[in-house]
Scaffold this motif. Structure first.
Motif, PDB file in Angstrom:
ATOM      1  N   VAL A  46       0.827  -1.207   0.000  1.00 39.72           N
ATOM      2  CA  VAL A  46       0.000   0.000   0.000  1.00 39.72           C
ATOM      3  C   VAL A  46       0.859   1.254   0.000  1.00 39.72           C
ATOM      4  N   VAL A  47       1.844   1.302   0.892  1.00 40.75           N
ATOM      5  CA  VAL A  47       2.710   2.477   0.975  1.00 40.75           C
ATOM      6  C   VAL A  47       3.529   2.641  -0.297  1.00 40.75           C
ATOM      7  N   LEU A  49       2.722   1.957  -3.290  1.00 38.51           N
ATOM      8  CA  LEU A  49       1.920   2.456  -4.403  1.00 38.51           C
ATOM      9  C   LEU A  49       1.655   3.954  -4.313  1.00 38.51           C
ATOM     10  N   THR A  50       1.606   4.486  -3.089  1.00 42.06           N
ATOM     11  CA  THR A  50       1.181   5.871  -2.925  1.00 42.06           C
ATOM     12  C   THR A  50       2.251   6.803  -2.361  1.00 42.06           C
ATOM     13  N   LYS A  51       3.233   6.270  -1.654  1.00 44.35           N
ATOM     14  CA  LYS A  51       4.236   7.112  -1.011  1.00 44.35           C
ATOM     15  C   LYS A  51       5.633   6.765  -1.517  1.00 44.35           C
ATOM     16  N   LYS A  53       8.481   3.188  -1.533  1.00 51.29           N
ATOM     17  CA  LYS A  53       8.566   1.750  -1.308  1.00 51.29           C
ATOM     18  C   LYS A  53       9.466   1.446  -0.110  1.00 51.29           C
ATOM     19  N   TRP A 106       9.382   4.980   6.276  1.00 52.05           N
ATOM     20  CA  TRP A 106       8.218   4.118   6.117  1.00 52.05           C
ATOM     21  C   TRP A 106       8.521   2.691   6.564  1.00 52.05           C
ATOM     22  N   LYS A 222      -5.693   3.961   5.951  1.00 51.68           N
ATOM     23  CA  LYS A 222      -6.241   3.559   4.652  1.00 51.68           C
ATOM     24  C   LYS A 222      -6.805   4.759   3.899  1.00 51.68           C
ATOM     25  N   ASN A 224      -5.711   7.853   4.152  1.00 52.11           N
ATOM     26  CA  ASN A 224      -4.535   8.579   3.660  1.00 52.11           C
ATOM     27  C   ASN A 224      -3.934   7.909   2.434  1.00 52.11           C
ATOM     28  N   MET A 225      -4.082   6.585   2.367  1.00 50.49           N
ATOM     29  CA  MET A 225      -3.534   5.837   1.231  1.00 50.49           C
ATOM     30  C   MET A 225      -4.566   5.637   0.119  1.00 50.49           C
ATOM     31  N   ALA A 226      -5.780   6.137   0.328  1.00 49.59           N
ATOM     32  CA  ALA A 226      -6.854   6.067  -0.674  1.00 49.59           C
ATOM     33  C   ALA A 226      -7.216   4.636  -1.036  1.00 49.59           C
ATOM     34  N   ILE A 227      -7.349   3.761   0.001  1.00 50.77           N
ATOM     35  CA  ILE A 227      -7.771   2.381  -0.226  1.00 50.77           C
ATOM     36  C   ILE A 227      -8.898   2.047   0.740  1.00 50.77           C
TER      37      ILE A 227
END
Length: 263
Positions: A46-47, A49-51, A53, A106, A222, A224-227
């Protein structure tokens, strides 16, 4: 709904077996390690994909070490120091270093959130009477989560935190808290836990409160991660992260209650 109920029953039976058995291996620790590794994998995906790796290998090693740390006396402080220092030194390896520190941050966040918090389940199991206290923490949390979900679906009108989790209601929260107290009193009677009914009723209420707060923490992550869910590994329940949010916060509370007031 059918998938949710079936997978919930399977998870409950598996958890009961892992908590009860302690020989020839610490089966609960092994189960928590599997849970932690899978939850961290979801966190990293998840991280990533959006922030940025996270470092998967470092994070996995750190998570496993944190989970097994309760088996060693005074093992947490040197472990944390070694992990932070070692992971920082890893940033010096050849290659693209443009996002090195954000990836490290992260990675550390995942290890602390998943590995360290899950380690309290193992630490609780290692206390005198730990088996019964783990049953208490998980049983109260399960009662709170289950009834908060169903009561909220049927009677929920007043939103608790619509900007974080639109489906959670105050009616569900109160219903979950009441059922957590009832479960705490039942478990007191079943296991004859060394505390009064009043004390354990209040502990069940507190465990429900921190568990539901922990659920909101993961909902915020979630959002914040748009999921919607951290994964789909558990039918009807989402991913492994989705099933650890309330449990770990309740386990931390019960652990410190036991070592401060019981032992």
């Amino acid at each position: 709904m059918k998938k949710r109920v079936i997978s919930g029953c399977v998870l409950a039976l598996l958890a009961l077996a892992l908590i009860w058995l302690d020989e020839p291996l610490p089966w609960l620790t092994a189960g928590v390690i599997f849970w932690g590794v899978m939850a961290l994998r979801e966190f990293n995906q998840v991280v990533g994909l959006t922030k940025a790796k996270p470092f998967a290998v470092i994070g996995t090693v750190g998570t496993v070490l944190f989970i097994i740390s309760p088996h060693f006396d005074n093992g947490l402080e040197p472990l944390l120091a070694a992990f932070v220092a070692g992971s920082l030194l890893y940033l010096l390896k050849p290659g693209d270093r443009s996002q090195a520190f954000i990836r490290w941050a992260w990675t550390l966040a995942g290890v602390i959130y998943i590995g360290w918090l899950l380690s309290f389940i193992v630490a609780l199991r290692g206390l005198d009477g730990g088996r019964e206290w783990v049953f208490f923490a998980l049983g109260v949390t399960a009662a709170s989560d289950t009834f908060a979900y169903f009561i909220g679906r049927v009677f929920g009108k007043h939103k608790m935190a619509p900007s974080i989790s639109p489906n959670k209601s105050w009616e569900g929260a109160v219903g979950g808290a009441v059922c957590a107290v009832i479960m705490a009193l039942i478990l007191k009677a079943v296991f004859d836990l060394p505390a009064s009914y009043l004390e354990l009723g209040l502990l069940g209420l507190a465990a429900s409160a921190v568990g539901q707060a922990g659920d909101l923490v993961e909902s915020l992550f979630k959002r914040n991660m748009a999921i919607k869910d951290s994964g789909n590994s558990i039918p009807g329940h989402g991913g492994f992260m989705d099933r650890m949010d309330s449990v770990v916060f309740a386990a931390v509370l019960v652990y410190y209650y036991v070592i401060i007031f019981i032992q």
